[in-house]
Design a protein around this motif. Structure first.
Motif, PDB file in Angstrom:
ATOM      1  N   GLY A 202       0.820  -1.200   0.000  1.00 43.69           N
ATOM      2  CA  GLY A 202       0.000   0.000   0.000  1.00 43.69           C
ATOM      3  C   GLY A 202       0.853   1.249   0.000  1.00 43.69           C
ATOM      4  N   GLU A 203       0.260   2.315  -0.492  1.00 44.64           N
ATOM      5  CA  GLU A 203       0.947   3.596  -0.549  1.00 44.64           C
ATOM      6  C   GLU A 203       0.717   4.376   0.742  1.00 44.64           C
ATOM      7  N   PRO A 204       1.532   5.416   0.996  1.00 41.51           N
ATOM      8  CA  PRO A 204       1.333   6.225   2.212  1.00 41.51           C
ATOM      9  C   PRO A 204      -0.081   6.777   2.345  1.00 41.51           C
ATOM     10  N   ILE A 205      -0.715   7.139   1.221  1.00 40.55           N
ATOM     11  CA  ILE A 205      -2.064   7.712   1.326  1.00 40.55           C
ATOM     12  C   ILE A 205      -3.068   6.669   1.831  1.00 40.55           C
ATOM     13  N   ASP A 206      -2.845   5.377   1.546  1.00 43.10           N
ATOM     14  CA  ASP A 206      -3.724   4.329   2.066  1.00 43.10           C
ATOM     15  C   ASP A 206      -3.592   4.223   3.578  1.00 43.10           C
ATOM     16  N   PHE A 207      -2.358   4.248   4.072  1.00 43.45           N
ATOM     17  CA  PHE A 207      -2.126   4.198   5.508  1.00 43.45           C
ATOM     18  C   PHE A 207      -2.688   5.448   6.192  1.00 43.45           C
ATOM     19  N   PHE A 208      -2.602   6.571   5.505  1.00 46.92           N
ATOM     20  CA  PHE A 208      -3.129   7.831   6.030  1.00 46.92           C
ATOM     21  C   PHE A 208      -4.629   7.706   6.293  1.00 46.92           C
ATOM     22  N   LEU A 209      -5.361   7.089   5.369  1.00 48.27           N
ATOM     23  CA  LEU A 209      -6.805   6.878   5.533  1.00 48.27           C
ATOM     24  C   LEU A 209      -7.083   5.957   6.716  1.00 48.27           C
ATOM     25  N   LEU A 210      -6.373   4.827   6.798  1.00 43.81           N
ATOM     26  CA  LEU A 210      -6.612   3.859   7.869  1.00 43.81           C
ATOM     27  C   LEU A 210      -6.382   4.486   9.241  1.00 43.81           C
ATOM     28  N   LEU A 250      -0.283  13.545  18.828  1.00 44.93           N
ATOM     29  CA  LEU A 250       1.177  13.594  18.659  1.00 44.93           C
ATOM     30  C   LEU A 250       1.880  12.400  19.301  1.00 44.93           C
ATOM     31  N   GLY A 251       1.238  11.800  20.317  1.00 41.20           N
ATOM     32  CA  GLY A 251       1.904  10.728  21.033  1.00 41.20           C
ATOM     33  C   GLY A 251       1.526   9.333  20.604  1.00 41.20           C
ATOM     34  N   VAL A 252       0.379   9.199  19.925  1.00 39.99           N
ATOM     35  CA  VAL A 252      -0.078   7.864  19.506  1.00 39.99           C
ATOM     36  C   VAL A 252      -0.253   7.788  17.991  1.00 39.99           C
ATOM     37  N   ILE A 253      -1.083   8.693  17.443  1.00 42.49           N
ATOM     38  CA  ILE A 253      -1.444   8.604  16.024  1.00 42.49           C
ATOM     39  C   ILE A 253      -0.243   8.904  15.131  1.00 42.49           C
ATOM     40  N   MET A 254       0.509   9.968  15.456  1.00 42.53           N
ATOM     41  CA  MET A 254       1.675  10.317  14.631  1.00 42.53           C
ATOM     42  C   MET A 254       2.749   9.222  14.633  1.00 42.53           C
ATOM     43  N   PRO A 255       3.150   8.694  15.810  1.00 44.39           N
ATOM     44  CA  PRO A 255       4.122   7.588  15.795  1.00 44.39           C
ATOM     45  C   PRO A 255       3.617   6.343  15.061  1.00 44.39           C
ATOM     46  N   TRP A 256       2.300   6.082  15.182  1.00 48.57           N
ATOM     47  CA  TRP A 256       1.705   4.940  14.489  1.00 48.57           C
ATOM     48  C   TRP A 256       1.847   5.125  12.977  1.00 48.57           C
ATOM     49  N   LEU A 257       1.537   6.326  12.506  1.00 48.69           N
ATOM     50  CA  LEU A 257       1.659   6.607  11.077  1.00 48.69           C
ATOM     51  C   LEU A 257       3.119   6.583  10.637  1.00 48.69           C
ATOM     52  N   ARG A 263       8.452   7.510   7.548  1.00 47.40           N
ATOM     53  CA  ARG A 263       8.930   8.892   7.418  1.00 47.40           C
ATOM     54  C   ARG A 263       8.063   9.795   8.297  1.00 47.40           C
ATOM     55  N   ASN A 264       8.519  11.006   8.546  1.00 52.65           N
ATOM     56  CA  ASN A 264       7.761  11.920   9.397  1.00 52.65           C
ATOM     57  C   ASN A 264       6.431  12.277   8.722  1.00 52.65           C
ATOM     58  N   PRO A 265       5.283  11.962   9.362  1.00 48.96           N
ATOM     59  CA  PRO A 265       3.983  12.194   8.713  1.00 48.96           C
ATOM     60  C   PRO A 265       3.726  13.662   8.375  1.00 48.96           C
ATOM     61  N   LEU A 266       4.109  14.581   9.257  1.00 49.98           N
ATOM     62  CA  LEU A 266       3.849  16.003   8.994  1.00 49.98           C
ATOM     63  C   LEU A 266       4.674  16.509   7.816  1.00 49.98           C
TER      64      LEU A 266
END
Length: 519
Positions: A202-210, A250-257, A263-266
C-alpha cells in the motif's frame, strides 16, 4: 415502497451475478433472498420496540440494501483484479466479499433469535443461505483469510454493542451494518498492517486513511467514557479535551503513522500537498469554496434570527452544499485524484472532530456549533449526533477511496469502470440534488407510497446523463468503450432506488452506482 426497494436491489444483485457468474455471486443471490425475508422481521421488531438497541425512527430496517453492499463490492473488486492479473488484490476482494456476507448473516441471525415466536420458515431459509456461504468460504479461503474474516466479525460485535448503546437513534440496522462494518474492517486492516510492516502493501495515502479513521473513532470512544465521569461543558473539561487530543494525536497517532510510512507524517503531508503548482491552485480554490460554505451557514443563521426562531433551512438551501461539494470534487477528479484522496481524509477527520466539539459542548465553540447547525437538521438527525454532512462527505469520497488503483491499468478501468471515481458526484452531487430541487418545486406525480416525485427522478436521470457527457469532454482519461446502455441502466436503477429507499441516500446510492460501474 419496501417491496420496490427490494426489487431494485435484487436487480442490481442479478446484474452483477450475470456478469461475474461464480460461486461468490451465487452466494450473493442466496444472501439477498434470506435478507429479504429477515428484513421484515427487523421491521416488525422496530415497530414493536423489541430491538435490542434504539434505532433511527421514520425508516425501515434497510437490511437488504445494506447487506448487499460489502459483498457485491468484494465480488466486483475480485473480478476486476482477476482480469488485471493482480493476485494479491483478487484475494483481498474475496476477503471483503466473505466478510460482508458473514456480517450480514450475523445481523440476520440476531433478528431471528430475538423474534418471538421464532419464525420457523425464516430460520430454515437463513440456515440454508448460511450453510451455502460457509461451505463456499471453507473451499475458497485460506486459514489466514478465515482468521481475518472472524477478526472483523469479532470487532464488529464489540463495536456495535458499544456504539449503538452510546449513540441511540443515530442508525437504522442497515446503516449500522454499513458504517460499523466498514470501521471494523478498517481497524482490522490497520492492526494487520501495523504488525506486518515489512511485507505490508500500500501507498502512504492508504495508511493515512486507515490511521485517520481509526484515530478519530478511538478519540471519540475515549472522550465518551471520560465524560461519563465529568461535566464536558466546563472550561476545565474543555482544556483537558484539547490537551488530550494533542497528546493522543502527537503521542499515539503520529508515531503509528510514522511506523507505517517510515517517514515523518507532517513533513510527508506538507511535501505532498505543495508538490506541484496544480496542487497549490486546487488548495486555494478549495479554501475559497470552504469559506463560501461557511458563509452560507452564517447567512442562513442571520436570516433565522431576523425572521423567526423556528425557521428551518429549506431543501433547496441544504442542496447548496451539494453544489459546493460537486464544485470541490470534479476538479480534483480531473486534475489530481491523489490530492483529492488525502484532502477528503483530512476533511473527514475535521468534520468528526468538530462534531465531537459540538456533541460534548467543548468551549469555546461547542455551543456556537450547536446553534449554527441546528438550522440544517432534518428528520434523519433524530439521535444525539448530526451525521448528514459527514454522510455527504463519505458518499462523495468512498468511490475515490475504494477505487482499485492497483488493478487499474494507466489509472483507469475500461468501459463504465472509468466512471467509478465519479460515482459520488453523479449519484449524490448531481442526481440526488436535481431530484430534490425539481421534485420539491415542480413535481406533481408522486411515486406510490413515497413523497418523491416522478418528475424529480426523471430529471435526475437526465441530469446524470448530461454530467457523464461533460465528464467525457473534460476528462481525457475516461473512455467508455460503447458501454452507454449499461451506464443508462445503472443511473436509472440508482435514481429509482433514491426515490424508494428510507436509508441515508448520501451513503447508499454512490456505493450501488460504484458496484454497477465496476461490474
Amino acid at each position: 415502497p419496501v417491496l420496490v426497494e427490494s426489487l431494485l436491489v435484487f436487480t442490481v444483485v442479478l446484474s452483477v451475478h450475470a456478469v461475474v457468474w461464480d460461486r461468490f455471486s451465487w452466494c450473493a443471490v442466496a444472501l439477498a433472498i434470506q435478507a429479504f425475508y429477515v428484513q421484515f422481521k427487523w421491521d416488525r421488531l422496530l415497530q414493536l420496540g423489541g430491538a435490542v438497541f434504539q434505532f433511527r425512527g421514520a425508516a425501515n430496517s434497510g437490511l437488504l440494501p445494506a447487506s448487499m453492499v460489502i459483498p457485491l463490492l468484494g465480488v466486483v473488486m475480485k473480478e476486476r483484479c482477476r482480469a488485471a492479473g493482480i493476485v494479491y488484490f483478487e484475494r483481498f476482494g474475496v476477503v471483503v466479499a466473505s466478510t460482508g456476507m458473514l456480517l450480514a448473516l450475523f445481523l440476520s441471525v440476531l433478528a431471528v433469535g430475538i423474534t418471538k415466536p421464532v419464525p420457523t420458515n425464516t430460520c430454515i431459509l437463513t440456515g440454508i443461505a448460511g450453510s451455502v456461504i460457509i461451505y463456499t468460504m471453507k473451499h475458497s479461503l485460506t486459514v489466514s483469510e478465515v482468521i481475518e474474516v472472524l477478526e472483523v466479525l469479532l470487532i464488529f460485535v464489540y463495536l456495535s454493542m458499544i456504539l449503538l448503546y452510546l449513540l441511540p437513534r443515530c442508525f437504522t440496522p442497515g446503516e449500522a451494518l454499513l458504517v460499523l462494518g466498514g470501521v471494523s474492517f478498517v481497524l482490522n486492516q490497520l492492526i494487520k498492517r501495523s504488525l506486518n510492516v515489512v511485507e505490508g502493501r500500500g501507498e502512504p495515502i492508504d495508511f493515512f486513511l486507515l490511521v485517520a479513521v481509526v484515530g478519530v473513532v478511538l478519540l471519540g470512544l475515549f472522550f465518551t467514557v471520560l465524560f461519563i465521569f465529568m461535566d464536558s461543558g466546563t472550561w476545565i473539561s474543555s482544556m483537558f479535551f484539547h490537551m488530550m487530543t494533542a497528546v493522543l494525536g502527537l503521542g499515539v497517532i503520529m508515531p503509528w503513522l510514522y511506523r507505517l510510512i517510515q517517514r515523518n507524517p507532517l513533513f510527508w503531508l506538507l511535501q505532498f500537498l505543495f508538490q506541484t503548482q496544480t496542487r497549490l491552485y486546487l488548495l486555494v480554490y478549495w479554501t475559497f469554496l470552504a469559506a463560501s460554505a461557511c458563509g452560507v451557514v452564517f447567512y442562513q443563521n442571520a436570516k433565522r434570527s431576523s425572521e423567526s426562531k423556528k425557521h428551518q433551512a429549506s431543501t433547496i438551501t441544504r442542496k447548496y452544499f451539494h453544489f459546493i461539494v460537486v464544485a470541490t470534487y470534479v476538479p480534483g477528479l480531473i486534475y489530481d485524484r491523489q490530492l483529492l484522496y488525502v484532502a477528503a481524509v483530512l476533511c473527514l477527520a475535521v468534520f468528526i472532530f468538530l462534531e465531537y466539539i459540538r456533541y460534548f459542548r467543548i468551549k469555546p465553540f461547542g455551543q456556537t456549533l450547536r446553534h449554527l447547525l441546528s438550522l440544517f437538521l432534518d428528520e434523519r438527525d433524530s439521535g444525539p449526533l448530526i451525521l448528514t454532512h459527514i454522510y455527504l462527505l463519505l458518499g462523495m469520497s468512498l468511490p475515490v477511496w475504494l477505487f482499485p488503483r492497483s488493478c487499474a491499468p494507466k489509472g483507469t478501468l475500461p468501459g463504465a469502470g472509468a466512471l467509478v471515481p465519479y460515482s459520488g458526484v453523479l449519484a449524490v452531487g448531481v442526481g440526488d440534488t436535481i431530484a430534490s430541487v425539481f421534485g420539491s418545486t415542480m413535481g406533481e406525480i408522486k411515486w406510490p407510497g413515497t413523497k418523491k416525485t416522478f418528475e424529480g427522478t426523471m430529471t435526475a436521470i437526465f441530469a446524470q446523463i448530461i454530467a457523464v457527457a461533460l465528464i467525457l469532454i473534460f476528462d481525457s482519461s475516461v473512455n467508455l468503450n460503447s458501454s452507454y446502455a449499461w451506464i443508462l441502466a445503472s443511473v436509472s436503477l440508482v435514481s429509482l432506488l433514491e426515490a424508494y429507499t428510507t436509508q441515508i441516500d448520501n451513503l447508499l446510492l454512490p456505493l450501488y452506482l460504484q458496484i454497477m460501474f465496476m461490474a
